[in-house]
Design an enzyme around this catalytic site. Structure first.
Site, mmCIF file in Angstrom:
data_model
loop_
_atom_site.group_PDB
_atom_site.id
_atom_site.type_symbol
_atom_site.label_atom_id
_atom_site.label_comp_id
_atom_site.label_asym_id
_atom_site.label_seq_id
_atom_site.Cartn_x
_atom_site.Cartn_y
_atom_site.Cartn_z
ATOM 1 N N ARG A 259 -61.651 112.000 48.148
ATOM 2 C CA ARG A 259 -62.900 112.692 48.524
ATOM 3 C C ARG A 259 -62.965 112.965 50.035
ATOM 4 N NH1 ARG A 259 -62.883 112.901 43.685
ATOM 5 N NH2 ARG A 259 -64.678 112.767 42.302
ATOM 6 N N SER B 265 -71.513 112.890 41.469
ATOM 7 C CA SER B 265 -71.508 111.504 41.964
ATOM 8 C C SER B 265 -72.189 111.468 43.323
ATOM 9 C CB SER B 265 -70.078 111.004 42.145
ATOM 10 O OG SER B 265 -69.388 111.028 40.927
ATOM 11 N N GLU C 114 -71.146 110.072 48.781
ATOM 12 C CA GLU C 114 -70.081 111.051 48.660
ATOM 13 C C GLU C 114 -70.647 112.417 49.043
ATOM 14 O OE1 GLU C 114 -69.086 113.901 46.228
ATOM 15 O OE2 GLU C 114 -68.053 112.632 44.774
HETATM 16 N N1 EPU Z 1 -69.599 103.111 34.328
HETATM 17 C C1 EPU Z 1 -70.570 102.291 33.830
HETATM 18 N N2 EPU Z 1 -71.869 102.707 33.933
HETATM 19 C C2 EPU Z 1 -72.218 103.863 34.508
HETATM 20 C C3 EPU Z 1 -71.222 104.709 35.031
HETATM 21 C C4 EPU Z 1 -69.891 104.310 34.927
HETATM 22 O O1 EPU Z 1 -70.299 101.212 33.295
HETATM 23 O O2 EPU Z 1 -73.410 104.159 34.574
HETATM 24 C C5 EPU Z 1 -68.184 102.714 34.172
HETATM 25 C C6 EPU Z 1 -67.519 103.594 33.105
HETATM 26 O O3 EPU Z 1 -67.683 103.084 31.829
HETATM 27 C C7 EPU Z 1 -66.075 103.569 33.533
HETATM 28 C C8 EPU Z 1 -66.166 103.455 35.059
HETATM 29 O O4 EPU Z 1 -67.472 102.984 35.367
HETATM 30 O O5 EPU Z 1 -65.441 102.426 33.038
HETATM 31 C C9 EPU Z 1 -65.899 104.778 35.751
HETATM 32 O O6 EPU Z 1 -66.821 105.748 35.268
HETATM 33 P P1 EPU Z 1 -66.422 107.304 35.080
HETATM 34 O O7 EPU Z 1 -65.134 107.423 34.365
HETATM 35 O O8 EPU Z 1 -67.620 107.997 34.532
HETATM 36 O O9 EPU Z 1 -66.087 107.799 36.519
HETATM 37 P P2 EPU Z 1 -66.760 107.525 37.934
HETATM 38 O O10 EPU Z 1 -65.902 106.583 38.701
HETATM 39 O O11 EPU Z 1 -68.179 107.129 37.740
HETATM 40 C C10 EPU Z 1 -65.396 109.445 39.082
HETATM 41 C C11 EPU Z 1 -65.674 110.611 39.965
HETATM 42 C C12 EPU Z 1 -66.273 111.757 39.164
HETATM 43 C C13 EPU Z 1 -65.252 112.160 38.114
HETATM 44 C C14 EPU Z 1 -64.955 110.937 37.242
HETATM 45 C C15 EPU Z 1 -63.854 111.195 36.246
HETATM 46 C C16 EPU Z 1 -66.130 109.728 42.190
HETATM 47 C C17 EPU Z 1 -67.146 109.445 43.238
HETATM 48 N N3 EPU Z 1 -66.580 110.224 41.054
HETATM 49 O O12 EPU Z 1 -66.656 108.981 38.576
HETATM 50 O O13 EPU Z 1 -66.471 112.853 40.045
HETATM 51 O O14 EPU Z 1 -65.736 113.216 37.318
HETATM 52 O O15 EPU Z 1 -64.509 109.827 38.057
HETATM 53 O O16 EPU Z 1 -62.659 111.318 36.935
HETATM 54 O O17 EPU Z 1 -64.940 109.502 42.420
HETATM 55 C C18 EPU Z 1 -68.061 113.900 41.477
HETATM 56 O O18 EPU Z 1 -67.273 113.683 42.391
HETATM 57 O O19 EPU Z 1 -69.169 114.459 41.668
HETATM 58 C C19 EPU Z 1 -67.718 113.463 40.133
HETATM 59 C C20 EPU Z 1 -68.530 113.623 39.097
#
Ligand code: EPU
Length: 340
Positions: free
Chosen positions: A161, A235, A331
């Protein structure tokens, strides 16, 4: 200073703020002429892309410039395909267009809001692929001189990012086009999160880029709010990166911790998981809220101001810090009077 141009329609959070002026360019030559004629405004310029990663705090006494360059050109070289897209092209439309032509490379980056020109600034990423993985070069106009400069992969200094345009070169260039390298040959990245599960009815040989894209569209739509229905900027926080030592200590206290090794011994911890575990999923402070389905996303239920969102974000970060001892950081790009 007269502030009279509403930015409400130009930021996906739907924050009702104004700017001094808003100028849209359809040709690079128009931008160059404007820069020459408005040298005195150099320090008052803010470059806006699709407005999908911004938090506006109060009215912004700046002149907003937006590039609406819409060209898309393809150059085929054997199995490789270079696509050069104008900064104003909608990112998801570009992804769809390349998939329609059977090119592989952008499928995991489906449905990311925003424009092509903003994609390199924070090195957009999702489902195991980042822009840097397919990036060739970008062209940008230096605001101070009007010169056109080409930046290659190394020069952009991409990281999670992050790029040089978020660091030392912040606010100094308007990106006008981005060139990406796609392929006619499959090279799918399926091993991230729930993609395989979503495609379990197909064998690996059968899966096409379009299948992956459809799966990702389904996964994203089930968790991430549509900005047209509920203001948000994806995010809100980055996933924090911690040392191996801190990771071990956290894992001992919280055996369910969700974290991924990032290759250099350190770990990226899922901030959404921590916010969720801190009991804040669905939490609401006036019109600012933590999204009910994905705790990493903050939402505007209607009339939240930038400060309302920021206050909620600070509260979320403080609560996570108290529980986990890990500091999470925004972010989104915060513009205006208040700092993080
Ligand atoms: N999780 C929870 N509760 C929540 C949210 C997430 O337990 O409310 C857990 C999920 O179950 C999973 C882990 O946290 O085990 C990661 O969650 P997720 O796969 O949804 O991804 P993220 O880390 O929350 C990142 C990116 C997203 C991208 C997704 C998929 C960042 C800041 N965000 O989110 O990017 O779509 O991975 O690759 O790195 C963005 O940048 O705006 C964005 C949406």
């Amino acid at each position: 200073m007269k502030i009279n141009h509403s930015l409400k329609a130009f930021n996906s959070f739907g924050i009702d703020a104004s700017c001094k002026d808003f100028v849209k360019f359809y040709e690079e030559s128009e931008l160059r002429s404007w820069l020459v004629a408005n040298k005195h405004l150099l320090h008052d310029i803010f470059i806006i892309g699709g407005g999908s990663n911004l938090l506006l705090i109060g009215d912004i006494p700046k002149v907003f410039l937006q590039a609406d360059f819409q060209s898309v050109d393809y150059y085929e070289d054997g199995d490789d395909v270079l696509v050069k897209a104008g900064a104003g092209v909608n990112w998801h439309q570009l992804v769809m267009e390349t998939l329609e032509q059977g090119y592989y490379g952008l499928e995991n980056l489906s449905l990311i809001p925003g424009n092509v020109g903003a994609a390199p600034i924070q090195n957009i990423g999702a489902y195991g692929v980042e822009l840097k993985d397919i990036f060739v070069e970008l062209e940008a106009i230096e605001l101070a001189t009007g010169d056109k400069i080409t930046f290659g992969l190394q020069e952009c200094d991409f990281a999670y990012r992050y790029s040089i345009f978020k660091g030392p070169f912040k606010g100094q260039y308007m990106i006008t086009s981005v060139t990406l390298k796609l392929s006619k040959q499959p090279n799918l990245m399926l091993d991230y999160g729930p993609i395989r599960k979503e495609l379990s009815h197909l064998s690996d040989e059968e899966i096409t880029a379009k299948d992956v894209s459809n799966a990702i569209i389904k996964i994203r739509s089930s968790k991430l709010p549509d900005p047209n229905e509920l203001g948000n900027a994806g995010s809100f926080f980055k996933n924090p990166i911690v040392s191996a030592e801190d990771y071990q200590a956290l894992k001992e206290t919280f055996p369910e911790l969700v974290a991924f090794e990032i290759g250099d011994g350190r770990y990226k911890v899922a901030a959404g998981w921590m916010i969720d575990q801190a009991g804040l999923k669905g939490y609401r402070l006036g019109d600012a809220g933590v999204h009910k389905k994905q705790a990493l996303v903050l939402v505007n239920y209607g009339d939240a101001t930038g400060d309302d969102i920021l206050n909620l974000a600070r509260y979320v970060a403080k609560t996570v810090f108290e529980k986990f001892g890990v500091m999470i950081e925004p972010e989104v790009w915060i513009i205006g009077d208040s700092k993080w």
